[in-house]
Design an enzyme around this catalytic site. Structure first.
Site, PDB file in Angstrom:
ATOM      1  N   GLY A 205       2.272   2.013  10.887  1.00 29.09           N
ATOM      2  CA  GLY A 205       3.282   3.070  10.780  1.00 29.09           C
ATOM      3  C   GLY A 205       3.979   3.412  12.082  1.00 29.09           C
ATOM      4  O   GLY A 205       4.645   4.443  12.171  1.00 29.09           O
TER       5      GLY A 205
ATOM      6  N   ASN B  91       0.870  -1.183   0.000  1.00 32.16           N
ATOM      7  CA  ASN B  91       0.000   0.000   0.000  1.00 32.16           C
ATOM      8  C   ASN B  91       0.907   1.233   0.000  1.00 32.16           C
ATOM      9  O   ASN B  91       1.457   1.591   1.034  1.00 32.16           O
ATOM     10  CB  ASN B  91      -0.893  -0.048   1.250  1.00 32.16           C
TER      11      ASN B  91
ATOM     12  N   HIS C 278      -9.599   1.359   4.712  1.00 30.23           N
ATOM     13  CA  HIS C 278      -8.336   1.521   5.452  1.00 30.23           C
ATOM     14  C   HIS C 278      -8.564   2.502   6.606  1.00 30.23           C
ATOM     15  O   HIS C 278      -9.315   3.471   6.465  1.00 30.23           O
ATOM     16  CB  HIS C 278      -7.248   2.037   4.506  1.00 30.23           C
TER      17      HIS C 278
ATOM     18  N   SER D 116       3.198  -2.335  10.421  1.00 33.76           N
ATOM     19  CA  SER D 116       4.636  -2.398  10.701  1.00 33.76           C
ATOM     20  C   SER D 116       5.274  -3.734  10.311  1.00 33.76           C
ATOM     21  O   SER D 116       6.190  -4.218  10.984  1.00 33.76           O
ATOM     22  CB  SER D 116       4.909  -2.063  12.172  1.00 33.76           C
TER      23      SER D 116
ATOM     24  N   LYS E 267       0.154   4.271  -0.291  1.00 29.98           N
ATOM     25  CA  LYS E 267      -0.468   5.483   0.272  1.00 29.98           C
ATOM     26  C   LYS E 267      -0.178   6.675  -0.653  1.00 29.98           C
ATOM     27  O   LYS E 267      -0.131   6.503  -1.865  1.00 29.98           O
ATOM     28  CB  LYS E 267       0.003   5.708   1.711  1.00 29.98           C
TER      29      LYS E 267
ATOM     30  N   GLU F 124      -5.628  -5.126  10.421  1.00 27.19           N
ATOM     31  CA  GLU F 124      -4.597  -4.111  10.653  1.00 27.19           C
ATOM     32  C   GLU F 124      -4.907  -3.359  11.948  1.00 27.19           C
ATOM     33  O   GLU F 124      -5.679  -2.387  11.918  1.00 27.19           O
ATOM     34  CB  GLU F 124      -4.583  -3.089   9.514  1.00 27.19           C
TER      35      GLU F 124
ATOM     36  N   GLU G 165      -6.908   4.860   7.701  1.00 27.40           N
ATOM     37  CA  GLU G 165      -6.641   6.272   7.368  1.00 27.40           C
ATOM     38  C   GLU G 165      -7.802   6.874   6.584  1.00 27.40           C
ATOM     39  O   GLU G 165      -8.092   8.066   6.718  1.00 27.40           O
ATOM     40  CB  GLU G 165      -5.313   6.369   6.584  1.00 27.40           C
TER      41      GLU G 165
HETATM   42  P1  PGA Z   1       2.686   0.123   7.717  1.00 28.27           P
HETATM   43  O1  PGA Z   1       1.259   0.419   7.043  1.00 28.27           O
HETATM   44  O2  PGA Z   1       3.211  -1.151   7.111  1.00 28.27           O
HETATM   45  O3  PGA Z   1       3.527   1.322   7.370  1.00 28.27           O
HETATM   46  O4  PGA Z   1       2.459  -0.023   9.172  1.00 28.27           O
HETATM   47  C1  PGA Z   1       0.345  -0.620   6.801  1.00 28.27           C
HETATM   48  C2  PGA Z   1      -0.908  -0.075   6.197  1.00 28.27           C
HETATM   49  O5  PGA Z   1      -1.302   1.044   6.530  1.00 28.27           O
HETATM   50  O6  PGA Z   1      -1.549  -0.752   5.375  1.00 28.27           O
END
Ligand code: PGA
Length: 264
Positions: free
Chosen positions: A182, A12, A104, A222, A14, A176, A106
């Protein structure tokens, strides 16, 4: 991971990489995958760029006949019309996309995406012949209260309750935990397995065992080459949705290799 399901490593991106950077990444990635004799039959790879890079990603992948799949990070719930700034499922499908990330955390946080909207996104993606990657997962607060499994299962149930068995079988779920995204804090393999198992059991109870055993359940939050092996060894974890680590071509290649090797 079980041998019944082919693992999926989905990156992803982003809001990173413009179309030139995306093209450059794919060329490097393809070269590195070839150098390690990557077997796409043992592990599927997908990349989720920004809308503006989808066309370039399609061209890079199709012109070299690469086995990498790709998709979008969100979708409009309507098919066309006066919705300034929105992108429809058909527009995405016509660019050769296989997947769309839906719900997601976010998107849930920064946009008015509630369960009703997420149900409609899932429907739009399915109707356009693609597969939704439905994201669910608890915040730190829910985990502190010890309700993380019920919370994740409830989020899946809220979105899937009106789907047919056939539609549900096309879902991919990404568990997730929000606190892990993140942050560098990764769920333990056992807690990723517990959540994946709880989600799978609930899907089996609603749609039957065949559907429950078909749906791939990814872990996200992560993920790196340091924790991927332990996570993928869990029987109900079928791959990863990866943010930060998917922006580094060597690191993503390592994670793909480790995931593929875990299939043998
Ligand atoms: P990350 O993000 O691997 O940076 O933790 C995962 C995601 O948001 O899908």
């Amino acid at each position: 991971m079980t041998s019944k399901r082919i693992p999926l490593v989905a990156g992803n991106w982003k809001m990173n990489f413009d179309h030139l950077e995306a093209t450059y990444f794919i060329q490097q990635f393809a070269w590195k995958l070839r150098a390690i004799h990557f077997d796409h039959k043992r592990c599927e790879i997908a990349l989720m760029p920004s809308f503006t890079s989808l066309r370039s990603v399609q061209v890079a992948i199709e012109s070299d006949n690469l086995k990498i799949r790709y998709g979008a990070q969100a979708v409009s719930v309507t098919s066309q019309g006066a919705f300034t700034g929105d992108v429809s499922a058909d527009m995405i499908a016509h660019l050769g996309c296989s997947y769309v990330i839906v719900g997601h955390s976010e998107r849930r946080k920064y946009h008015p995406e509630d369960d009703a909207n997420i149900v409609d996104q899932v429907r739009a993606v399915l109707a356009a012949g693609m597969q939704p990657i439905l994201c669910v997962g608890e915040s730190y607060e829910e985990r502190r209260k010890g309700i993380e499994l019920d919370f994740a299962v409830g989020q899946v149930r809220d979105v899937t309750c009106d789907l047919s068995d056939e539609e549900a079988a096309k879902l991919i779920v990404a568990y997730e935990p929000v606190w892990a995204i993140g942050t560098g804090m990764v769920a333990t393999p056992q807690s990723a397995q517990d959540a994946a198992k709880a989600i799978r059991n609930d899907l089996s109870a609603t749609f039957g065992t065949e559907v429950g055993e078909t749906v791939r359940i990814l872990y996200g939050g992560s993920v790196s080459s340091k924790n991927a092996v332990e996570l993928i060894r869990e029987p109900d974890v079928d791959g990863f949705l990866i943010g930060g680590a998917a922006l580094k071509v060597d690191e993503l290649t390592r994670i793909c290799k480790l995931t593929m090797e875990a299939t043998s």
